[in-house]
Each structure stands twice: as structure tokens, then as C-alpha cells.
Design a protein around this motif. Structure first.
Motif, PDB file in Angstrom:
ATOM      1  N   MET A 167       0.824  -1.211   0.000  1.00 35.73           N
ATOM      2  CA  MET A 167       0.000   0.000   0.000  1.00 35.73           C
ATOM      3  C   MET A 167       0.856   1.257   0.000  1.00 35.73           C
ATOM      4  N   SER A 168       1.973   1.231   0.731  1.00 38.48           N
ATOM      5  CA  SER A 168       2.829   2.422   0.772  1.00 38.48           C
ATOM      6  C   SER A 168       3.426   2.715  -0.596  1.00 38.48           C
ATOM      7  N   GLU A 169       3.739   1.672  -1.350  1.00 35.52           N
ATOM      8  CA  GLU A 169       4.284   1.900  -2.690  1.00 35.52           C
ATOM      9  C   GLU A 169       3.235   2.548  -3.594  1.00 35.52           C
ATOM     10  N   LEU A 170       1.996   2.084  -3.493  1.00 38.81           N
ATOM     11  CA  LEU A 170       0.930   2.681  -4.288  1.00 38.81           C
ATOM     12  C   LEU A 170       0.648   4.117  -3.852  1.00 38.81           C
ATOM     13  N   VAL A 171       0.580   4.340  -2.548  1.00 33.91           N
ATOM     14  CA  VAL A 171       0.313   5.693  -2.036  1.00 33.91           C
ATOM     15  C   VAL A 171       1.410   6.659  -2.454  1.00 33.91           C
ATOM     16  N   ASP A 172       2.655   6.240  -2.308  1.00 39.25           N
ATOM     17  CA  ASP A 172       3.764   7.105  -2.714  1.00 39.25           C
ATOM     18  C   ASP A 172       3.694   7.414  -4.212  1.00 39.25           C
ATOM     19  N   GLY A 173       3.369   6.407  -5.011  1.00 37.96           N
ATOM     20  CA  GLY A 173       3.268   6.627  -6.444  1.00 37.96           C
ATOM     21  C   GLY A 173       2.184   7.631  -6.797  1.00 37.96           C
ATOM     22  N   ILE A 174       1.013   7.502  -6.160  1.00 34.97           N
ATOM     23  CA  ILE A 174      -0.090   8.434  -6.428  1.00 34.97           C
ATOM     24  C   ILE A 174       0.264   9.836  -5.959  1.00 34.97           C
ATOM     25  N   ALA A 175       0.870   9.932  -4.759  1.00 33.88           N
ATOM     26  CA  ALA A 175       1.225  11.247  -4.220  1.00 33.88           C
ATOM     27  C   ALA A 175       2.185  11.976  -5.154  1.00 33.88           C
ATOM     28  N   TYR A 177       2.705  11.320  -8.319  1.00 30.51           N
ATOM     29  CA  TYR A 177       2.026  11.519  -9.598  1.00 30.51           C
ATOM     30  C   TYR A 177       1.210  12.818  -9.577  1.00 30.51           C
ATOM     31  N   CYS A 178       0.641  13.120  -8.403  1.00 30.94           N
ATOM     32  CA  CYS A 178      -0.187  14.321  -8.259  1.00 30.94           C
ATOM     33  C   CYS A 178       0.598  15.508  -7.701  1.00 30.94           C
ATOM     34  N   GLY A 179       1.882  15.340  -7.432  1.00 28.29           N
ATOM     35  CA  GLY A 179       2.672  16.430  -6.884  1.00 28.29           C
ATOM     36  C   GLY A 179       2.343  16.746  -5.438  1.00 28.29           C
ATOM     37  N   LEU A 180       1.985  15.725  -4.651  1.00 29.93           N
ATOM     38  CA  LEU A 180       1.604  15.927  -3.246  1.00 29.93           C
ATOM     39  C   LEU A 180       2.699  15.417  -2.319  1.00 29.93           C
ATOM     40  N   SER A 181       2.859  16.090  -1.186  1.00 26.70           N
ATOM     41  CA  SER A 181       3.839  15.645  -0.194  1.00 26.70           C
ATOM     42  C   SER A 181       3.206  15.378   1.167  1.00 26.70           C
ATOM     43  N   GLN A 182       1.943  15.749   1.342  1.00 24.01           N
ATOM     44  CA  GLN A 182       1.270  15.537   2.627  1.00 24.01           C
ATOM     45  C   GLN A 182       0.236  14.422   2.503  1.00 24.01           C
ATOM     46  N   VAL A 183       0.241  13.520   3.487  1.00 26.08           N
ATOM     47  CA  VAL A 183      -0.679  12.389   3.512  1.00 26.08           C
ATOM     48  C   VAL A 183      -1.404  12.370   4.850  1.00 26.08           C
ATOM     49  N   ILE A 184      -2.714  12.200   4.821  1.00 22.11           N
ATOM     50  CA  ILE A 184      -3.517  12.059   6.036  1.00 22.11           C
ATOM     51  C   ILE A 184      -3.973  10.613   6.120  1.00 22.11           C
ATOM     52  N   ASP A 185      -3.545   9.907   7.159  1.00 17.57           N
ATOM     53  CA  ASP A 185      -3.872   8.489   7.358  1.00 17.57           C
ATOM     54  C   ASP A 185      -4.989   8.389   8.386  1.00 17.57           C
ATOM     55  N   LEU A 186      -6.202   8.075   7.941  1.00 20.10           N
ATOM     56  CA  LEU A 186      -7.355   7.983   8.838  1.00 20.10           C
ATOM     57  C   LEU A 186      -7.466   6.579   9.422  1.00 20.10           C
ATOM     58  N   GLY A 187      -7.758   6.522  10.721  1.00 24.33           N
ATOM     59  CA  GLY A 187      -7.788   5.231  11.397  1.00 24.33           C
ATOM     60  C   GLY A 187      -6.414   4.604  11.409  1.00 24.33           C
ATOM     61  N   SER A 188      -5.418   5.411  11.739  1.00 27.12           N
ATOM     62  CA  SER A 188      -4.013   5.000  11.591  1.00 27.12           C
ATOM     63  C   SER A 188      -3.594   3.918  12.566  1.00 27.12           C
ATOM     64  N   LYS A 419     -13.836  17.960   0.495  1.00 24.65           N
ATOM     65  CA  LYS A 419     -12.777  18.905   0.877  1.00 24.65           C
ATOM     66  C   LYS A 419     -11.866  19.184  -0.309  1.00 24.65           C
ATOM     67  N   SER A 420     -11.752  20.457  -0.650  1.00 29.02           N
ATOM     68  CA  SER A 420     -10.971  20.843  -1.832  1.00 29.02           C
ATOM     69  C   SER A 420      -9.487  20.545  -1.660  1.00 29.02           C
ATOM     70  N   GLU A 421      -8.991  20.519  -0.418  1.00 32.99           N
ATOM     71  CA  GLU A 421      -7.566  20.273  -0.196  1.00 32.99           C
ATOM     72  C   GLU A 421      -7.165  18.831  -0.503  1.00 32.99           C
ATOM     73  N   ILE A 422      -8.127  17.917  -0.446  1.00 33.20           N
ATOM     74  CA  ILE A 422      -7.815  16.497  -0.647  1.00 33.20           C
ATOM     75  C   ILE A 422      -7.892  16.196  -2.138  1.00 33.20           C
ATOM     76  N   LYS A 423      -6.761  15.875  -2.720  1.00 30.95           N
ATOM     77  CA  LYS A 423      -6.677  15.682  -4.164  1.00 30.95           C
ATOM     78  C   LYS A 423      -6.734  14.215  -4.592  1.00 30.95           C
ATOM     79  N   ALA A 424      -6.459  13.299  -3.664  1.00 28.27           N
ATOM     80  CA  ALA A 424      -6.458  11.879  -4.012  1.00 28.27           C
ATOM     81  C   ALA A 424      -6.827  11.053  -2.786  1.00 28.27           C
ATOM     82  N   VAL A 425      -7.298   9.833  -3.026  1.00 25.95           N
ATOM     83  CA  VAL A 425      -7.675   8.958  -1.923  1.00 25.95           C
ATOM     84  C   VAL A 425      -7.323   7.525  -2.280  1.00 25.95           C
ATOM     85  N   CYS A 426      -6.901   6.768  -1.268  1.00 28.66           N
ATOM     86  CA  CYS A 426      -6.663   5.330  -1.395  1.00 28.66           C
ATOM     87  C   CYS A 426      -7.182   4.684  -0.117  1.00 28.66           C
TER      88      CYS A 426
END
Length: 627
Positions: A167-175, A177-188, A419-426
């Protein structure tokens, strides 16, 4: 209404895999819903009432031995490995005629039942995107990973390690790909995914969990992981040094020839010995020449000279290895690799050494300040949560959740949409039995947002599964197929206890919870005695001999319960796909989403809840185009 297709992507990057068309996903959802309407009575039945309601006689017109033979491990494996059915899902009129008796509505053909269940599971629906295909596209322009590769199985169990790595490899790839550096992990939870994303991929991660205990534990665990990480980095540096030596020995002969003219010219222009020549190029510089990050053809010392005159330094402690040797683990844009021609090799080597050293230190300072940031927060998340009230420095980010429990998976998707700040979800959901359902009788009828259904179609149909059916969606068909044993005896004990409670005490419903009594008992008699105490019923009202009479009466029918539960196991994937397609349809109904799909992340034997719902907003594509 289905949203319009995504706009054209920038030419400099490859598009994501084609998402399943909205009309196809909607058609699949309708087909699965039609099938489940016919078979859900099996899954909605509660095994506690198995004998008191005569569920086997009421629903199945076959001997239990026939069902168990048809659904044995070997046959289940063959069923799972069989290729997808070719019949179009839309042509399913009359498909149940040979599965259930038209008059009694009882199951009469278990083989056809199993094939139909496979037919309406994710692998056969054509809506799932292979993880390998996603990663190939996402990682195409990614920078090489750090040499310090953290091995998750050093501090996680096999299941969690498998999940976090993929999952981390996929999340990093998407982030990226979208030019994102911040990740919010819900139910961490314990913070495994958050820590790994931060340490391995240098993402800025906020882990949010509703439990203070989990938050505290995650903080402590992350502190320990950072110590491991520093050890991995030291080990990586040692590996880099070993690679440097190996490269020095194996550098092609033509590289030496390219420098020969320059070397000869410099040797003739000085009276210094080969030894003094090596001393001019300081240790930092000589080590730097052997790395692959820089390919200067004008370097004035050959690999052989490097071996002869820096051997002593290479034997020194790794802490004394110059910083420049590790430039190859920095991002490619941290230093400039194109060097201008030079007339005086000795002077420019020194100048180049200083320039690169400063660039390295600057990049290192920047990375130490910003990278490996992981913060834990305690908060209960709903679809109405305002993330800015929790994360003070919220920026454009990606929302993730690894096995988010019950309604949290639905809330994750609704937050992403709102939320407009959230650009991607996994999001990988779990614990379907804890989902709230809009059309099921609830104790708390004041709840405004329900976990299921989410899509317009199922809402209009007034669809609900029921808790027992959602429990079946949590079962692990693939594990059962390879030999995992169902807890038949404990379920049998509970069903016979229900007979005793109804017949001897006249109690059909109780607010009391028996809990995990079975694991603490040594026999059926012991189980009944402890359960009666839990239910606060008078034990003296029934003798030991009477309890054992009930056991003897039903023990030969235990295989009925085993067979009935196997039918539930086979239907489990169909109920899960209904929930997953409902979520995917919800995303495809939104106007602000550019791409969405289901990705099979995990091996279902290692991690049965293996599907991720992934989506990117239109703004994410515009952002990436400017990166």
C-alpha cells in the motif's frame, strides 16, 4: 448521473489505466444486487437461531454431506482458479431456475450455486485494475528509492508487512504523480503505514485515530522505528561504500582511455609524483569520482590511481566517509551534474569538489528539516469532520486508510469528495458488519449520514444487507479454500445453548452478551454453565444431565451447521463486491473526480480485505502538470 470523462492529461506523462466506464460499473452493481436479492436469506439468517428456527430444513433441500463435498477445499480451489465466465452479466434472466426449487425456494443445486457466486465476484466483473499496471505507470518517472530500504518484516508480522509494503508503494506513487507531499492516514491505529510512508518515502504524514491508546502507542513505536531507520541508513552507507569499491575495480577500460590524454598532459606539466597528484585531489574528491551520479570525462585521476592512492582511506571507519560519496541517494535535482569544460584540471577538481559538497550539505539540511515527518493526532472522524480544525498546517494532500473500520471507509470517501484540499484517496475498508445502514432498523435513528448505501441507485432501491449478511462479507473464502478451519464447534455450542435458553427458561431475546466464553471452557457442560451466569439465568433450574441430553440430541447435526456456514463463505465475496461497487459508483457520480477505480492490493490469503478504492480529483491532474 455519471460524471463526464477526465480531461486530457499533459503529454509529458502517461495516463492512468482506463477506469471502468460508469455505465459498466452501474450495470455490474445492478446485476450483483439482483443475484443477492435471491440468495440473501441464507446470509441474513443468524446461526444462533440455527436449530431453534430449523434453518437447514427451511432453506436447503440437500443432505449436508452433499454440500460439504461440493464445497471441499480442493473443489473450492478449482473454482477460484477457473477462468472468468464468458456469459454477459446482463443476460441473467431465469438464472436461478436450477439453483432453487421454484415451489419451496430451497437450495437444490449446490454446484450451480457456487458457480453463480463466483460469477458475481470481483475477478469476474471486469472492474478491477491490477496493482502492477498502476505501479508501472505511477513509478515511470519516479526518482530512484533510497539505498536504505526498510524491511518491514523486521518489526511487523507477515500480514501487516505485506499490507504496508504494497500500500505504501501505491500511495507514494499516487502522491508523487499528483505532486503531493502531505498524507492524512485515517484510522491509523498503531501507525505502521504512517511511519513507513514517512521514513521510507519522505512524505509528511498525519496519522489520525480515535483511540488515545493507539495514538500513544504509535508515537512510541515510531520513536523506535526511527532508531531502526538510522541503523538501516548506516548499513546503506556501508553498502554504498562497498559499491564504490566494486565500481572502481570494474569500470570499463574505455573510461580510462577517455581520461588518458588529460592525465598525460597534467603529468607532463608538473614535476610532482603520482603520489602528490593524488594528494591534490582531496579524499572527498577521489571518492566522488567513482560514483555513478557524476560522469565527468575530464576527471584527472584514473580508477587505477584512485585504487593506488586512496586505499588507506577506504579502510577507515564509515563515519569518516566523506558526505559526497552519498550524493547518489539524494534526489536527482539536489545537485547539478552538467559541468562546464575546464582548462586546469587540478584547480577545477578542487572547485567542483567544494561546489558539490555545498550542494550536498544544503540538500541534506533541507531534507533533515522537512523529511520523515510523522505526527499522530487523536480525533473521531466522520463525513462532516473539518480537517483544518485537526491538522493546523493542512495543505493539498492525499487521504489514505488501511483497513478503515465500518463507517470510517465511507466517511473517508465523503471527506475526499467534500474537501478541496484532498486531491487523491486510497482506501481499503474492513469490518463490514460495523457499517450503519440507512434502511435497517437502528437503535439510533437520529444519524444523518449512513455508511451504506452510498450510490444513488442503491439508495433509490432502498437496499439493505443486514448485519448477518455483512458479517458474511468479512469471511475469507480464499483462506478456507487452502485449509483454514471454520469455528464450527463454538458456533454449534452457541446454537444449542439458544435451544436450552428458549425451552428451559422461555427467553428468546436478551440484552446480555455472552462474549468469548468458548475459549475459556473445557467442555459443552462448562460452556453452558458459564454462559448461563453471563446471561444472569438461574443455573440450578437445569441439571448437568439435562444439559448433556441437549448435546446428545444435536451433536449428529453439527455437520448441518458446518455446511450452512460454508454456503455463507461462498456468498461472502458477492456481498463484499456489492459494497465496493456501491462506493465506486458513488465516486463516479461526482463531478469533481477525474479518475476512480478498484485496485487489488493484497494477496487475499494473507489479507482477505484486499481491494482498494482509489480516486483522483481533476485538480490533482492540473497540479501534476505544473510540477
Amino acid at each position: 448521473m455519471a460524471r463526464p470523462r477526465a480531461e486530457a492529461l499533459p503529454e509529458e506523462r502517461r495516463p492512468l489505466p482506463p477506469e471502468p466506464p460508469a455505465e459498466v460499473v452501474a450495470a455490474r452493481l445492478r446485476a450483483v444486487a439482483r443475484f443477492l436479492r435471491r440468495v440473501l436469506p441464507l446470509c441474513r439468517a443468524h446461526t444462533v437461531e440455527f436449530y431453534t428456527r430449523g434453518l437447514w430444513e427451511k432453506m436447503v433441500a440437500l443432505p449436508p454431506e452433499t454440500v460439504l463435498e461440493a464445497l471441499s477445499g480442493e473443489r473450492l480451489r478449482r473454482l477460484l482458479e477457473a477462468p472468468p465466465a464468458e456469459r454477459p452479466l446482463e443476460e441473467d434472466a431465469g438464472e436461478f431456475y436450477n439453483i432453487f426449487c421454484e415451489n419451496s425456494q430451497r437450495l437444490v443445486n449446490v454446484q450451480a450455486f457456487a458457480l453463480a457466486a463466483k460469477y458475481y465476484s470481483v475477478p469476474n466483473l471486469g472492474v478491477c485494475i491490477p496493482l502492477e499496471q498502476m505501479l508501472e505507470i505511477l513509478n515511470r518517472k519516479q526518482q530512484s528509492k533510497s539505498n536504505a530500504q526498510m524491511k518491514t518484516d523486521d518489526f511487523m508480522n507477515n500480514k501487516k508487512s505485506h499490507e504496508v509494503q504494497l500500500m505504501s508503494e501505491l500511495v507514494d506513487g499516487i502522491a508523487k504523480y499528483c505532486g503531493l507531499s502531505q498524507v492524512i492516514d485515517l484510522g491509523s491505529g498503531k501507525g505502521y503505514l504512517s511511519s513507513f510512508l514517512s521514513l521510507q518515502y519522505n512524505l509528511k504524514v498525519y496519522g489520525i485515530d480515535s483511540s488515545n491508546t493507539n495514538t500513544h502507542g504509535a508515537n512510541e513505536r515510531n520513536r523506535k522505528l526511527k532508531k531502526h531507520w538510522r541503523a538501516y541508513q548506516r548499513r546503506a552507507r556501508a553498502n554504498v561504500r562497498g559499491q564504490v569499491l566494486e565500481e572502481a575495480k570494474e569500470r570499463p577500460e574505455q573510461d580510462k582511455e577517455e581520461c588518458k590524454a588529460n592525465i598525460s598532459e597534467n603529468l607532463l606539466s608538473t614535476n610532482n609524483s603520482l603520489q602528490s597528484q593524488a594528494q591534490v585531489a582531496a579524499p572527498d574528491s577521489t571518492l566522488l569520482q567513482t560514483t555513478d551520479v557524476f560522469t565527468d570525462s575530464d576527471m584527472c585521476i584514473t580508477n587505477k590511481q584512485y585504487e593506488l592512492h586512496s586505499g588507506a582511506q577506504l579502510q577507515s571507519d564509515e563515519n569518516n566517509i566523506p558526505e559526497n560519496v552519498f550524493l547518489n541517494i539524494l534526489p536527482s535535482d539536489a545537485v547539478e551534474t552538467d559541468c562546464s569544460p575546464r582548462s586546469n584540471c587540478r584547480e577545477l577538481c578542487e572547485e567542483e569538489k567544494e561546489r558539490r559538497k555545498m550542494a550536498s550539505l544544503k540538500a541534506k539540511a533541507s531534507r533533515s528539516k522537512e523529511a520523515n515527518v510523522y505526527s499522530t493526532l487523536t480525533s473521531y472522524i466522520t463525513a462532516e469532520t473539518e480537517l483544518r480544525d485537526i491538522v493546523e498546517d493542512l495543505e493539498d494532500c492525499m487521504l489514505v486508510g488501511l483497513h478503515t473500520c465500518g463507517d470510517l471507509a465511507s466517511s473517508t470517501l465523503r471527506l475526499f469528495n467534500a474537501k478541496s484540499e484532498i486531491k487523491a484517496v486510497c482506501s481499503v475498508g474492513c469490518c463490514y458488519h460495523l457499517l450503519s445502514e440507512e434502511h435497517e432498523i437502528q437503535k439510533d435513528d437520529t444519524q444523518g449520514t449512513w455508511g451504506f448505501p452510498m450510490s444513488q441507485y442503491l439508495k433509490e432501491e432502498g437496499w439493505f444487507c443486514g448485519r448477518n449478511a455483512r458479517m458474511a462479507a468479512c469471511l475469507a473464502l480464499e483462506r478456507v479454500a487452502v485449509g483454514q478451519v471454520l469455528p464450527t464447534e463454538s458456533l454449534f455450542y452457541r446454537a444449542v445453548l439458544q435451544v436450552i435458553v428458549e425451552e428451559e427458561y422461555g427467553v428468546k431475546r436478551s440484552d446480555r452478551n455472552i462474549g468469548k466464553v468458548y475459549s475459556k471452557t473445557s467442555s459443552f457442560l462448562d460452556y453452558v454453565r458459564k454462559s448461563l451466569k453471563k446471561l444472569e439465568l438461574d443455573e440450578s433450574k437445569i441439571s448437568d444431565s439435562r444439559i448433556m441430553e441437549y448435546f446428545e440430541k444435536y451433536k449428529h447435526r453439527m455437520n448441518e451447521m458446518e455446511a450452512f456456514n460454508m454456503l455463507k463463505v461462498v456468498l461472502g465475496p458477492c456481498i463484499e463486491v456489492l459494497i465496493l461497487l456501491d462506493r465506486l459508483c458513488y465516486l463516479q457520480e461526482q463531478d469533481n473526480i477525474a479518475w476512480s477505480g478498484l485496485v487489488k492490493l493484497f494477496d487475499p490469503i494473507k489479507s482477505p480485505r484486499c481491494y482498494a478504492v482509489v480516486a483522483l480529483k481533476k485538480q490533482a491532474f492540473h497540479m501534476q502538470g505544473n510540477c
